[in-house]
Structure formats: C-alpha cells, structure tokens
Write a protein that holds these residues in place. Structure first.
Motif, PDB file in Angstrom:
ATOM      1  N   TYR A  60       0.797  -1.228   0.000  1.00  0.00           N
ATOM      2  CA  TYR A  60       0.000   0.000   0.000  1.00  0.00           C
ATOM      3  C   TYR A  60       0.830   1.279   0.000  1.00  0.00           C
ATOM      4  O   TYR A  60       0.387   2.297  -0.518  1.00  0.00           O
ATOM      5  CB  TYR A  60      -0.932   0.004   1.225  1.00  0.00           C
ATOM      6  CG  TYR A  60      -1.919  -1.126   1.188  1.00  0.00           C
ATOM      7  CD1 TYR A  60      -3.003  -1.099   0.314  1.00  0.00           C
ATOM      8  CD2 TYR A  60      -1.762  -2.231   2.006  1.00  0.00           C
ATOM      9  CE1 TYR A  60      -3.900  -2.144   0.264  1.00  0.00           C
ATOM     10  CE2 TYR A  60      -2.655  -3.285   1.974  1.00  0.00           C
ATOM     11  CZ  TYR A  60      -3.725  -3.243   1.100  1.00  0.00           C
ATOM     12  OH  TYR A  60      -4.614  -4.283   1.046  1.00  0.00           O
ATOM     13  N   ALA A  61       2.002   1.267   0.609  1.00  0.00           N
ATOM     14  CA  ALA A  61       2.782   2.501   0.731  1.00  0.00           C
ATOM     15  C   ALA A  61       4.059   2.473  -0.098  1.00  0.00           C
ATOM     16  O   ALA A  61       4.723   3.485  -0.236  1.00  0.00           O
ATOM     17  CB  ALA A  61       3.135   2.744   2.189  1.00  0.00           C
ATOM     18  N   LYS A  86       4.728   6.309   5.019  1.00  0.00           N
ATOM     19  CA  LYS A  86       4.184   7.613   4.634  1.00  0.00           C
ATOM     20  C   LYS A  86       3.331   7.450   3.383  1.00  0.00           C
ATOM     21  O   LYS A  86       3.349   8.290   2.487  1.00  0.00           O
ATOM     22  CB  LYS A  86       5.313   8.615   4.424  1.00  0.00           C
ATOM     23  CG  LYS A  86       6.052   8.923   5.716  1.00  0.00           C
ATOM     24  CD  LYS A  86       7.130   9.951   5.535  1.00  0.00           C
ATOM     25  CE  LYS A  86       7.779  10.188   6.903  1.00  0.00           C
ATOM     26  NZ  LYS A  86       8.890  11.107   6.840  1.00  0.00           N
ATOM     27  N   PRO A  88      -0.572   6.226   1.562  1.00  0.00           N
ATOM     28  CA  PRO A  88      -1.860   6.913   1.418  1.00  0.00           C
ATOM     29  C   PRO A  88      -2.704   6.930   2.691  1.00  0.00           C
ATOM     30  O   PRO A  88      -3.682   7.687   2.774  1.00  0.00           O
ATOM     31  CB  PRO A  88      -2.571   6.108   0.317  1.00  0.00           C
ATOM     32  CG  PRO A  88      -1.951   4.752   0.403  1.00  0.00           C
ATOM     33  CD  PRO A  88      -0.519   4.985   0.804  1.00  0.00           C
ATOM     34  N   GLY A  89      -2.338   6.134   3.682  1.00  0.00           N
ATOM     35  CA  GLY A  89      -3.129   6.085   4.914  1.00  0.00           C
ATOM     36  C   GLY A  89      -4.353   5.198   4.762  1.00  0.00           C
ATOM     37  O   GLY A  89      -4.669   4.718   3.675  1.00  0.00           O
ATOM     38  N   ASP A  91      -8.343   4.962   5.141  1.00  0.00           N
ATOM     39  CA  ASP A  91      -9.513   5.833   5.170  1.00  0.00           C
ATOM     40  C   ASP A  91     -10.434   5.519   6.339  1.00  0.00           C
ATOM     41  O   ASP A  91     -10.918   6.415   7.016  1.00  0.00           O
ATOM     42  CB  ASP A  91     -10.272   5.696   3.842  1.00  0.00           C
ATOM     43  CG  ASP A  91     -11.459   6.628   3.755  1.00  0.00           C
ATOM     44  OD1 ASP A  91     -11.407   7.724   4.355  1.00  0.00           O
ATOM     45  OD2 ASP A  91     -12.442   6.260   3.085  1.00  0.00           O
ATOM     46  N   SER A 125      -3.521   6.447  11.693  1.00  0.00           N
ATOM     47  CA  SER A 125      -3.387   6.668  10.267  1.00  0.00           C
ATOM     48  C   SER A 125      -4.041   7.988   9.888  1.00  0.00           C
ATOM     49  O   SER A 125      -5.060   8.377  10.460  1.00  0.00           O
ATOM     50  CB  SER A 125      -4.040   5.517   9.486  1.00  0.00           C
ATOM     51  OG  SER A 125      -3.769   5.645   8.112  1.00  0.00           O
ATOM     52  N   LYS A 126      -3.430   8.653   8.936  1.00  0.00           N
ATOM     53  CA  LYS A 126      -3.990   9.906   8.424  1.00  0.00           C
ATOM     54  C   LYS A 126      -3.894   9.864   6.905  1.00  0.00           C
ATOM     55  O   LYS A 126      -2.816   9.583   6.347  1.00  0.00           O
ATOM     56  CB  LYS A 126      -3.196  11.100   8.974  1.00  0.00           C
ATOM     57  CG  LYS A 126      -3.796  12.433   8.622  1.00  0.00           C
ATOM     58  CD  LYS A 126      -3.067  13.543   9.340  1.00  0.00           C
ATOM     59  CE  LYS A 126      -3.711  14.875   8.985  1.00  0.00           C
ATOM     60  NZ  LYS A 126      -3.027  15.993   9.646  1.00  0.00           N
ATOM     61  N   LEU A 127      -5.010  10.137   6.259  1.00  0.00           N
ATOM     62  CA  LEU A 127      -5.026  10.072   4.797  1.00  0.00           C
ATOM     63  C   LEU A 127      -3.930  10.948   4.201  1.00  0.00           C
ATOM     64  O   LEU A 127      -3.735  12.088   4.611  1.00  0.00           O
ATOM     65  CB  LEU A 127      -6.392  10.496   4.257  1.00  0.00           C
ATOM     66  CG  LEU A 127      -7.494   9.448   4.345  1.00  0.00           C
ATOM     67  CD1 LEU A 127      -8.806   9.988   3.798  1.00  0.00           C
ATOM     68  CD2 LEU A 127      -7.108   8.167   3.638  1.00  0.00           C
ATOM     69  N   ASN A 128      -3.242  10.388   3.246  1.00  0.00           N
ATOM     70  CA  ASN A 128      -2.153  11.037   2.504  1.00  0.00           C
ATOM     71  C   ASN A 128      -0.928  11.383   3.366  1.00  0.00           C
ATOM     72  O   ASN A 128      -0.048  12.099   2.908  1.00  0.00           O
ATOM     73  CB  ASN A 128      -2.659  12.290   1.775  1.00  0.00           C
ATOM     74  CG  ASN A 128      -3.769  11.952   0.813  1.00  0.00           C
ATOM     75  OD1 ASN A 128      -3.679  10.978   0.074  1.00  0.00           O
ATOM     76  ND2 ASN A 128      -4.834  12.729   0.839  1.00  0.00           N
ATOM     77  N   HIS A 129      -0.876  10.867   4.589  1.00  0.00           N
ATOM     78  CA  HIS A 129       0.285  11.108   5.447  1.00  0.00           C
ATOM     79  C   HIS A 129       0.934   9.818   5.947  1.00  0.00           C
ATOM     80  O   HIS A 129       2.087   9.845   6.362  1.00  0.00           O
ATOM     81  CB  HIS A 129      -0.100  11.984   6.641  1.00  0.00           C
ATOM     82  CG  HIS A 129      -0.340  13.412   6.253  1.00  0.00           C
ATOM     83  ND1 HIS A 129      -1.553  13.854   5.773  1.00  0.00           N
ATOM     84  CD2 HIS A 129       0.480  14.478   6.250  1.00  0.00           C
ATOM     85  CE1 HIS A 129      -1.467  15.140   5.501  1.00  0.00           C
ATOM     86  NE2 HIS A 129      -0.242  15.550   5.789  1.00  0.00           N
TER      87      HIS A 129
END
Length: 144
Positions: A60-61, A86, A88-89, A91, A125-129
């Motif tokens: 995924y990353a 780092k 996509p996080g 959702d 988790s944080k989207l896009n971080h």
C-alpha cells in the motif's frame, strides 16, 4: 537498513523498500522473539504478524520501516513491532479491521490476524500522510 542496538534493550529498524525485505523482517523477528524467551510456536506467530505488516507497507505505501524491539516491564519480557509508512493512509480503520475487507485485492485477513496474535495493538493513520501500527506481545509465563 538501519540498526540501533541499545545496551539494555535491543532495537532493530528495517527499511522496507522491496518485497525481499520481508524475509529480513521474518528472520529478525524470530531471532528477537527467541531472545525474549518465546517458544518456537510463538516465534512463528509473532514473525507472521511482522511479515503481514511488512507486506502491507510494500503493497500500500511502497516503502516504510519496521522497528523491532525487545521490551521489558516489571514482570515480563516481550517484543514490540512498529510498522510505519508515509503512504496513502487508511480511510476507515474500523472497516480495515473487519475480516475479509481489503482495498488491495488481498484476503482481508492481515490486520485482524495481527491484532489477534499480539496482546496490544494500535493503529494511527492519516489520509495522505501514512500509517503507524504498534503491536506488543508479552511472554505470559514470565509474568507470574
């Protein structure tokens, strides 16, 4: 690949950039679990959890790191796995923790399995971080 060996507690950080890095995660996790006193069955289970987290980083990353530590409290030794990326996080963490849910064409069993194997489990988790997952497994027989 980075190594940081503390005097009291061993800590190893493995950079994950290629699927072949997963073999290093599995080998190192088993070695540290053995050092912490886990039996062979538990070594395999803990290494399976670390492998799942490493595989998720690649899937995924694309890259990240897995940090493995022998930990100790007053009563017991254990092992801590920290998987960080780092990417996509995630959702919806609750959805990601449901069996058979996958956004990557997998079986959707990985994260729930990691949670079942480990005694302590946390996802941030944080989207896009990116995502950080911490799992800890304690030796049960050493607590008494």
């Amino acid at each position: 690949m980075c190594y940081n060996l503390n005097s009291a507690v061993e800590e190893i950080c493995i950079e994950i950039e290629d699927p072949s890095d997963n073999a290093h995660v599995i080998y190192t996790t088993r070695r540290l679990a053995a050092q912490a006193g886990f039996n062979e069955t538990m070594q395999v289970l803990i290494a399976t959890a670390a492998s799942e987290l490493s595989t998720n980083i690649i899937r995924y990353a694309k890259k990240g790191k897995v940090t493995l530590k022998i930990i100790q409290d007053i009563n017991s030794k254990g092992i801590e796995i920290i998987a960080q990326d780092k990417g996509p996080g995630i959702d919806n963490i609750n959805q990601a923790m449901q069996e058979h849910f996958s956004t990557g064409n997998g079986l959707g069993l990985g994260l729930p399995s990691v949670q079942r194997i480990m005694d302590e489990f946390d996802i941030q988790s944080k989207l896009n971080h990116g995502t950080c997952i911490i799992g800890r497994k304690w030796r049960k027989n050493a607590r008494n």
